[in-house]
Design an enzyme around this catalytic site. Sequence first.
Site, PDB file in Angstrom:
ATOM      1  N   GLY A   1       0.809  -1.213   0.000  1.00 45.47           N
ATOM      2  CA  GLY A   1       0.000   0.000   0.000  1.00 45.47           C
ATOM      3  C   GLY A   1       0.842   1.263   0.000  1.00 45.47           C
ATOM      4  N   CYS A   2       0.469   2.238   0.836  1.00 49.70           N
ATOM      5  CA  CYS A   2       1.150   3.532   0.872  1.00 49.70           C
ATOM      6  C   CYS A   2       2.612   3.404   1.276  1.00 49.70           C
ATOM      7  CB  CYS A   2       0.432   4.478   1.827  1.00 49.70           C
ATOM      8  SG  CYS A   2      -1.194   4.990   1.258  1.00 49.70           S
ATOM      9  N   ALA A   3       2.962   2.346   1.963  1.00 51.73           N
ATOM     10  CA  ALA A   3       4.349   2.140   2.389  1.00 51.73           C
ATOM     11  C   ALA A   3       5.191   1.486   1.301  1.00 51.73           C
ATOM     12  CB  ALA A   3       4.387   1.282   3.653  1.00 51.73           C
TER      13      ALA A   3
END
Length: 251
Positions: A148-150
């Site tokens: 995801g965002c990471a």
Amino acid sequence: MFHCIQTSGDRAMLRSLATAVPDHQLRQQDLADRVTGLLGERMVDFDPLKNVCTNADIGIQYSARPADWYRQPRSWRERNDAYIAVSKELFTQAVTRALAGAQMLASEIDTLVTVSSTGIATPTIEARLMHAMGFRDDVHRVPVFGLGCAGGVTGLSLAARLAAAEPQSKVLLVVIELCTLSFQYDELTQSNNVASALFGDGAAAVVLSAGGGEALGEIEHGGEHTWPDTLDIMGWRVDSGGLGMVFDRSI
């Protein structure tokens, strides 16, 4: 702006950085108008949410498909077909620019790390393009899904460790996310609205290698920390329409 530095040692060095975005773009007010037009008349209590796009303070959002594409329900197959097609385009553009920036050929890359969580491709995106782009048959492929965002920073940490582990090797990291494809016309929820305001589409590629020579920067350290009891804060919900956003208010 990056400045070239002279380096030595076994840390992973950033040799080049490049990005790519889709052709379609929406400015902040255009995005607000689009979300209002798609959800406003059908969503109860939409008024408190209509300023989300403005408050997000994102000047331009890039989109995998033109605005009209999102004005009707789309099947999971349609969304994923779009994901594969646009991901291949952005992969090609970002990688070509990153290799040129590092003054390398695709055949010089030893490890290829591809990070993406907004669609499903098996064979993976890099597998579909590697021979046409000139990568070797024995290049190490490391596809990563689910971060995801990471994904960008975690992928960079992983790629840097792989480069440092084999000082003579060259590692290419590619991150591709097409978040707009998760917008679901028939999902009248706050998370769908907020995600539409925050997340756009694009790709980035970096070339890393350890040892001396001219570089844009040095990867000094990487680490990870996973908090317990956070699985419901952000992620994907799989349903008949594809990947739907799980976006808890606490985030």
